[in-house]
Enzyme design. Structure first.
Site: not given
Length: 674
Positions: A218, A234, A268-269, A296, A373
């Site tokens: 992603h 990520d 995706e998130e 991922d 994140h």
């Protein structure tokens, strides 16, 4: 949750907004709309916590069946839910977004996530020329370069302008690799649930074009309107890994028998939005997708394992196929299994659409990158290199070579030429020694390995080929040094060994790549880990984590470096100043960072045989105060030529050589005994 640990969580979350640069402009978005999410029932409290943090009411229950719940939320709330899932439930994403209540309720009824589907593919492993040709040619430096570019955007959040810019940049890169290939197309895929576009490269199959193999990652990162999100691991790492497979496939003229599609998914998130739309569109069109691999997070080695295959939301038969491919073509990579426990990435979209999917992952689920994140998801957290991601490029290469079959137009059976240029024969060496070699091949050099007494001690993947070898990792005496070169097709050549004499008097340990912990190879009067143990897990500068024999005990991932517990150093020395020998009394000195003088404890253990350790408790010691402290204990050396001590610095808990504390640090020190 006690006060100390709550403060730790607040600090981690707080750093996202307190130190972040403002992101690039957010693209115009349609008015905030109602959407539905399906989420694990056990995470409902986390969802409502995220909404409460924005001053909003709890989500509306739309339906529930078994361990899955459907909720009605606003599209603007998805990012906050995603971030809270990571911070509180240790989940990446952790939910699937649906455009309608009917779709969400249908997902409850489907419940295919845990069972997967029966694969109709007959898996075979019979295409070694392509498998070796692709997997041996992928390069770490190219993966690192792509990660650097993608993580250089302030954010790739799906509604940001830079998400569109990143997609356009990637499309141009892929088109450049495919220049002149009429059988290859690259497109931007438009979505209804996000303004961001997915990037799809299609290589049309030469023999069975209706059978499709998909490899995905992603492209988006998570963010909020006031914070940045570099998303290096990520999932810039996954996109970069796929990009390197594409580069090599195009360079070597790879023409698959079956159609291959590389996909960089949007959004995706915020609930697998992009991949779900694509997978459902393929299902509606009756597209015969015979296999899907999702990458991922590939670049943070939080566990001792190289590759971890997730067993839920995946296809068991395809997982077995991938495991077999690794055993055949990549035997040096260690592998194991774990589970997400929820729809943790885009493979779940394909599984739920009825297609066989797999996700090779960077670590055990409990040990993946703790910095995702946040503004701290940078390449620096992976040592400023893409060495771990390179392993996944090799896995993806052999997967596409054997599932899509096909041929390469470049072939080579001639071994490379290689020469060892340093050290010279007869040299006496000590401490850090530069091993260097020259190598060349018409197809390019994949890597050069440096060997001591026939065992690999280091690898170089780019010219000039060199490696800084710590000769303290080898016993004093005569040893043979050689170099082995690999070309892109797996052909090898090895130099004759030159003989050198190792002569070390240093008492500082070196990392032993076999036992995977610091080791003093010569029997001296002391053995000191030096700086090798400083920190814990990904917290602090600790290299070769977890630094326990054979990775046998993993560190806890919670907390902050030198705010929470860590064991930073171990030193063992004889009381009389003579070399280690059975019956001698020795002192252990463990330097720790203590959070609390009452709840922190240091357990010290010894093992008479480090090659097969049985741990015996020496003592449990409490720090006299907080901060950096050196704690000591004495014991008598047993009989054994290779012994070890273990330090377990724990928060609460009870005595055990290996436990499960989230703030515990485990470190071993191996040393020779006369």
């Amino acid at each position: 949750m006690n006060v100390k640990r709550l403060a730790s969580v607040v600090m981690v979350l707080g750093c996202v907004s307190a130190f972040a640069k403002a992101p690039d402009a957010i693209a115009p978005v349609a008015k905030d709309r109602e959407v539905y999410i399906t989420v694990g029932t056990d995470a409902l409290e986390v969802v409502n916590s995220a909404l409460a943090g924005q001053g909003l009411a709890a989500a509306t229950l739309a339906g529930q069946k078994g361990e899955i719940t459907a909720l009605r939320v606003r599209a603007s709330q998805l990012n906050a839910i995603s971030r809270e899932m990571h911070a509180k439930a240790n989940r990446c994403g952790g939910f699937i977004t649906h455009d309608s209540e009917a779709e969400a309720l249908a997902a409850l009824e489907g419940q295919s996530s845990q069972k997967g589907i029966t694969s109709l593919v007959t898996y075979t492993t019979d295409n070694p020329t392509v498998a070796y040709g692709l997997s041996n040619a992928v390069q770490e430096s190219n993966i690192k370069s792509t990660i650097t570019t993608l993580s250089g955007y302030a954010t790739r959040y799906h509604t940001s302008a830079t998400a569109l810019t990143a997609g356009s940049w990637l499309k141009t890169q892929w088109e450049g690799y495919a220049a002149g290939r009429s059988d290859v197309t690259v497109e931007l895929y438009n979505h209804t649930g996000t303004p961001m576009k997915s990037v799809i490269m299609t290589i049309t199959g030469t023999a069975q074009p209706s059978e499709v193999v998909v490899l995905g990652a992603h492209l988006d990162s998570t963010s909020s309107p006031t914070s940045t999100a570099p998303g290096a691991d990520d999932d810039a790492s996954g996109v970069a890994t796929l990009t390197e497979v594409i580069r090599v496939a195009m360079l070597q003229g790879y023409r698959p028998a079956k159609t291959v599609k590389f996909m960089a998914y949007a959004a995706e998130e915020v609930g697998l939005v992009g991949s779900k739309e694509i997978a459902n569109a393929y299902k509606l069109a009756g597209t015969n997708v015979i296999g899907v691999m999702q990458l991922d997070m590939t670049n943070y080695q939080g566990s001792s394992w190289d590759v971890v295959l997730m067993t839920d939301y995946t296809n068991a038969a395809q997982n077995t196929f991938i495991t077999g491919l690794m055993s055949t073509y990549l035997p040096s990579l260690t592998k194991t299994t774990s589970s997400c426990g929820y729809a943790c990435s885009d493979h779940a979209s394909w599984t739920n659409a009825g297609y066989p999917a797999s996700i090779p992952f960077e670590a055990l689920m409990s040990q993946y990158n703790p910095y995702i994140h946040t503004v701290n998801d940078t390449l620096a957290r992976s040592g400023d290199n893409a060495n771990h991601a390179l392993k996944f490029a090799k896995v993806a290469s052999v997967y596409v070579a054997e599932l899509a079959k096909g041929t390469v137009s470049v072939s080579d059976t001639t071994p490379p030429t290689v020469a060892l240029t340093a050290p010279t024969s007869g040299a006496s060496v000590s401490s850090i020694v530069t091993l260097s070699a020259t190598a060349s091949d018409a197809s390019g050099i994949n890597k050069v390995e440096f060997l001591v007494d026939g065992s690999v001690v280091g690898t170089a993947t780019a010219s000039p080929y060199s490696y800084q070898w710590n000769s303290a990792s080898t016993a004093n005496g005569s040893h043979g040094i050689s170099a082995k070169a690999y070309d892109a097709f797996g052909n090898t050549a090895t130099t004759s060994a030159v003989t050198v004499t190792v002569s070390n008097t240093s008492t500082t340990a070196a990392f032993d790549p076999t036992l995977k912990a610091p080791r003093c190879f010569s029997a001296l009067a002391s053995c000191d880990s030096g700086t090798l143990l400083n920190g814990r897990a990904g917290l602090g500068p600790e290299v070769n984590k977890p630094n326990t024999i054979n990775g046998s005990c993993a560190d806890g991932l919670n907390g902050t470096y030198h705010s929470d517990e860590s064991n930073d150093r171990i030193k063992v020395s004889t009381l009389d100043g003579t070399p280690f020998a059975a019956g001698k009394t020795v002192k252990i000195e463990a330097t720790v960072y203590a959070y609390s003088a009452t709840t922190d404890k240091l357990d010290l253990y010894y093992a008479a045989n480090a090659n097969s350790p049985t741990w015996t408790l020496i003592a449990t010691v409490s720090p006299p105060g907080t901060g950096i402290r050196t704690l000591t204990a004495n014991y008598t050396l047993p009989t054994g030529t290779v012994q070890a001590v273990r330090a377990r610095f724990r928060y609460n808990g009870s005595e055990a050589p290996c436990g499960t504390g989230n703030y515990d640090d485990y470190d071993d020190l191996i040393f020779a005994v006369q």
